[in-house]
Motif scaffolding. Structure first.
Motif, PDB file in Angstrom:
ATOM      1  N   ARG A 146     -33.441 -13.963 -58.051  1.00 38.29           N
ATOM      2  CA  ARG A 146     -34.832 -13.740 -58.229  1.00 38.29           C
ATOM      3  C   ARG A 146     -35.551 -12.750 -56.749  1.00 38.29           C
ATOM      4  NH1 ARG A 146     -35.236 -19.501 -57.138  1.00 38.29           N
ATOM      5  NH2 ARG A 146     -37.612 -18.593 -57.307  1.00 38.29           N
ATOM      6  N   ARG A 147     -34.966 -12.886 -56.022  1.00 38.84           N
ATOM      7  CA  ARG A 147     -35.676 -11.912 -55.141  1.00 38.84           C
ATOM      8  C   ARG A 147     -35.561 -10.464 -54.879  1.00 38.84           C
ATOM      9  NH1 ARG A 147     -35.192 -14.506 -49.369  1.00 38.84           N
ATOM     10  NH2 ARG A 147     -35.701 -12.332 -48.691  1.00 38.84           N
ATOM     11  N   GLY A 148     -34.548 -10.126 -55.813  1.00 41.99           N
ATOM     12  CA  GLY A 148     -34.104  -8.225 -56.306  1.00 41.99           C
ATOM     13  C   GLY A 148     -32.871  -8.684 -55.648  1.00 41.99           C
ATOM     14  N   TYR A 149     -32.253  -9.455 -54.596  1.00 41.19           N
ATOM     15  CA  TYR A 149     -30.831  -8.771 -54.260  1.00 41.19           C
ATOM     16  C   TYR A 149     -29.531  -9.021 -55.286  1.00 41.19           C
ATOM     17  CZ  TYR A 149     -27.530  -9.135 -49.696  1.00 41.19           C
ATOM     18  OH  TYR A 149     -26.294  -8.769 -49.200  1.00 41.19           O
TER      19      TYR A 149
ATOM     20  N   VAL B  16     -40.537 -21.260 -55.248  1.00 43.25           N
ATOM     21  CA  VAL B  16     -40.524 -19.613 -55.276  1.00 43.25           C
ATOM     22  C   VAL B  16     -41.011 -18.599 -56.688  1.00 43.25           C
ATOM     23  CG1 VAL B  16     -40.915 -17.130 -54.033  1.00 43.25           C
ATOM     24  CG2 VAL B  16     -40.321 -19.103 -52.849  1.00 43.25           C
ATOM     25  N   PRO B  17     -42.328 -18.090 -57.162  1.00 45.24           N
ATOM     26  CA  PRO B  17     -42.026 -17.344 -57.983  1.00 45.24           C
ATOM     27  C   PRO B  17     -41.311 -16.341 -57.927  1.00 45.24           C
ATOM     28  CG  PRO B  17     -43.970 -17.024 -56.620  1.00 45.24           C
ATOM     29  CD  PRO B  17     -43.693 -17.993 -55.704  1.00 45.24           C
ATOM     30  N   GLU B  18     -40.422 -15.609 -59.415  1.00 45.95           N
ATOM     31  CA  GLU B  18     -40.325 -15.216 -59.537  1.00 45.95           C
ATOM     32  C   GLU B  18     -40.912 -13.643 -59.473  1.00 45.95           C
ATOM     33  OE1 GLU B  18     -37.153 -14.500 -62.523  1.00 45.95           O
ATOM     34  OE2 GLU B  18     -36.997 -16.427 -62.983  1.00 45.95           O
ATOM     35  N   GLY B  19     -40.430 -12.254 -59.178  1.00 54.33           N
ATOM     36  CA  GLY B  19     -40.658 -11.237 -58.752  1.00 54.33           C
ATOM     37  C   GLY B  19     -40.221 -10.494 -58.330  1.00 54.33           C
ATOM     38  N   ALA B  20     -41.358  -8.973 -58.259  1.00 55.56           N
ATOM     39  CA  ALA B  20     -40.336  -8.326 -57.793  1.00 55.56           C
ATOM     40  C   ALA B  20     -40.836  -7.098 -56.238  1.00 55.56           C
ATOM     41  CB  ALA B  20     -39.793  -6.798 -58.554  1.00 55.56           C
ATOM     42  N   SER B  21     -42.498  -7.636 -56.226  1.00 54.81           N
ATOM     43  CA  SER B  21     -43.778  -6.781 -55.811  1.00 54.81           C
ATOM     44  C   SER B  21     -44.459  -7.823 -55.085  1.00 54.81           C
ATOM     45  CB  SER B  21     -43.854  -5.079 -56.481  1.00 54.81           C
ATOM     46  OG  SER B  21     -44.856  -5.324 -57.493  1.00 54.81           O
TER      47      SER B  21
ATOM     48  N   ASN C  77     -47.001 -11.608 -56.632  1.00 60.52           N
ATOM     49  CA  ASN C  77     -47.560 -13.043 -56.009  1.00 60.52           C
ATOM     50  C   ASN C  77     -48.532 -13.798 -56.509  1.00 60.52           C
ATOM     51  OD1 ASN C  77     -46.116 -11.978 -53.899  1.00 60.52           O
ATOM     52  ND2 ASN C  77     -47.416 -10.976 -52.531  1.00 60.52           N
ATOM     53  N   VAL C  78     -48.830 -15.115 -56.220  1.00 60.52           N
ATOM     54  CA  VAL C  78     -50.214 -15.369 -56.889  1.00 60.52           C
ATOM     55  C   VAL C  78     -50.716 -16.703 -55.851  1.00 60.52           C
ATOM     56  CG1 VAL C  78     -49.618 -18.073 -57.914  1.00 60.52           C
ATOM     57  CG2 VAL C  78     -47.504 -16.972 -58.034  1.00 60.52           C
TER      58      VAL C  78
ATOM     59  N   ASP D 211     -40.791 -10.597 -52.758  1.00 60.82           N
ATOM     60  CA  ASP D 211     -41.455  -9.541 -51.660  1.00 60.82           C
ATOM     61  C   ASP D 211     -41.214 -10.191 -50.611  1.00 60.82           C
ATOM     62  OD1 ASP D 211     -44.049  -8.257 -50.551  1.00 60.82           O
ATOM     63  OD2 ASP D 211     -45.335  -9.014 -51.019  1.00 60.82           O
ATOM     64  N   MET D 212     -41.098 -11.447 -50.648  1.00 61.10           N
ATOM     65  CA  MET D 212     -40.588 -12.256 -49.325  1.00 61.10           C
ATOM     66  C   MET D 212     -40.193 -11.244 -48.138  1.00 61.10           C
ATOM     67  SD  MET D 212     -39.758 -16.098 -50.116  1.00 61.10           S
ATOM     68  CE  MET D 212     -38.234 -16.094 -51.163  1.00 61.10           C
ATOM     69  N   GLY D 213     -39.908 -11.643 -46.856  1.00 53.39           N
ATOM     70  CA  GLY D 213     -39.268 -10.931 -45.758  1.00 53.39           C
ATOM     71  C   GLY D 213     -37.840 -11.601 -46.274  1.00 53.39           C
TER      72      GLY D 213
END
Length: 432
Positions: free
Chosen positions: A20-23, A115-120, A124-125, A333-335
């Protein structure tokens, strides 16, 4: 760092959450590394048991007719062989454990279910907005044109002294910059209950590993030459959060809402990977200042603490009259260390856009596990991992940028927020 025990229970579930965080979490690599460690550990335990049993055989051998000396020699020979095998197995277990820990150190935190799904950042919401962007009867200028027009901002001199991504501030502009830090500290200590700290601006590698900057983000750090592995701090988060490293806090020390610290420090970042972005002015610099907010809380208090901490950062913007919006970051987009993050983005007329000025995050027990920052649960009497949070309250340079651009007037002067007047000898306008 993630809890290896939870990973063993459901590695596929962890992989799904991290996706969900692209990892990409490589389940097979984890199982192979963990399997090696466990196999070596089991062998070590079996050899320890064998050595213990062998040491008791002298009496049996003597009872069977062997002389004492012969029995001792026979057992010692066997013990020597076991010892060699045990040494090898122990080293293998240590090596496997080290490889597993090194690999896990590069795995990011699990995102909170909210946390919403998304790649960049495009996904963001937006949660809320405060204030109205100013409407000017003239073409808005950016902070560089405003500062240079007043003769108070000099990027050319900074480039000569050091290089790009630095600035020199003169006179009243430097005073406003200083006043901002003082205002933020006073607000957080007097009204929000934070304890002010003065901390080192240089830290060791263990501190950076504890908060998650190392090993993954080494290229974004300024490492010092010399006999010690020292680094300039990228944020006060590092020294302040490491106050909890290798500590067990008693429940009474945490009080009702946990421990809350604030610190005003310079920050140093190489900005690796950002070449060509925000090269003009003070938006993205190698050296800047921040007033940081850090909290240590009991696990059950972390969600509420994130809302509280974010609200404290918002109060700074509201007191300064700066329009902003609050966004919830998507997984991509999270750290690295964050479990959930809100960004506060201030309106910049010079760019006709909202730009990040604060990032407020809940890390869960991710940092605490790396640092072994714990509290003693009074119900069990046993140490448990704390949850850590931090956020900018605020980035001083970007706040100054926002004040210049939102307070600009047709003649090039700048109206200053009323909240700063007491820190500026009553001065209300820059350049008047």
């Amino acid at each position: 760092m993630l809890d290896v025990r939870e990973l063993r229970k459901d590695p596929e579930g962890v992989a799904e959450a991290l996706a969900r965080r692209g990892y990409h979490f490589d389940v097979e690599t984890f199982r192979a590394l963990d399997g090696r460690r466990r196999a070596a550990d089991i062998e070590s335990q079996e050899l320890l048991a064998e050595r213990k049993a062998a040491s008791k055989e002298i009496g049996k051998l003597v009872g069977g007719g062997m002389s004492v000396d012969e029995a001792k020699a026979k057992v010692n020979e066997r013990l020597a062989l076991i010892g060699e095998r045990l040494h090898s197995a122990t080293e293998a277990a240590r090596e496997a454990q080290g490889e597993l820990e090194t690999w896990l150190a590069g795995v990011p935190n699990l995102p909170d279910p909210t946390v919403p799904e998304g790649a960049s950042e495009d996904e963001n919401v937006e949660v809320s907005r405060w204030g109205e962007p100013p409407a000017f009867a003239f073409e808005a200028r950016d902070h560089v044109d405003l500062g240079e027009g007043l003769g108070l901002l000099d990027t050319e001199a900074a480039t000569k002294i050091t290089g790009s991504r630095f600035v020199v501030m003169h006179g009243e502009l430097a005073r406003v910059h200083r006043a901002l830090g003082q205002f933020m500290l006073d607000l957080h200590t007097r009204e929000h209950g934070y304890r002010e700290l003065y901390v080192p601006y240089i830290v060791n590698a263990d501190s950076l590993r504890g908060t998650g900057q190392l090993p993954k983000f080494a290229e974004d750090l300024f490492r010092l030459e010399g006999d010690h592995e020292y680094y300039l701090i990228p944020t006060a988060e590092v020294p302040v959060t490491n106050l909890g490293r290798d500590r067990i806090f008693e429940d009474a020390e945490l009080g009702e809402g946990g421990l809350a610290f604030t610190s005003h420090t310079p920050c140093f970042r190489s900005e690796a990977g950002s070449y060509g972005r925000d090269t003009r002015g003070m938006i993205r610099q190698h050296q800047f200042e921040k007033v940081e907010l850090v909290r240590f809380v009991r696990p059950g208090d972390a969600d509420a603490a994130l809302e509280l901490l974010t609200g404290h950062a918002e109060t700074v913007l509201q007191r300064l009259g700066l329009p902003y919006r609050k966004v919830l970051l998507c997984g991509g987009d999270m750290g690295f260390a964050a479990r959930k993050t809100y960004d506060l983005e201030v309106w910049l007329p010079g760019q006709s856009a909202y730009r990040e000025i604060s990032s407020c995050s809940n890390f869960g027990d991710f940092q605490a596990r790396r640092m072994q920052a714990r509290w003693r649960n009074p119900e069990s009497g046993k140490p448990e991992l704390l949850h850590t949070l931090n956020g900018s309250g605020l980035a001083v340079g970007r706040t100054l940028v926002a004040i210049l651009e939102n307070g600009q007037q047709a003649d090039g002067s700048v109206r200053l927020p009323e909240a700063l007047h007491p820190y500026l000898g009553g001065r209300a306008v820059l350049g008047a």
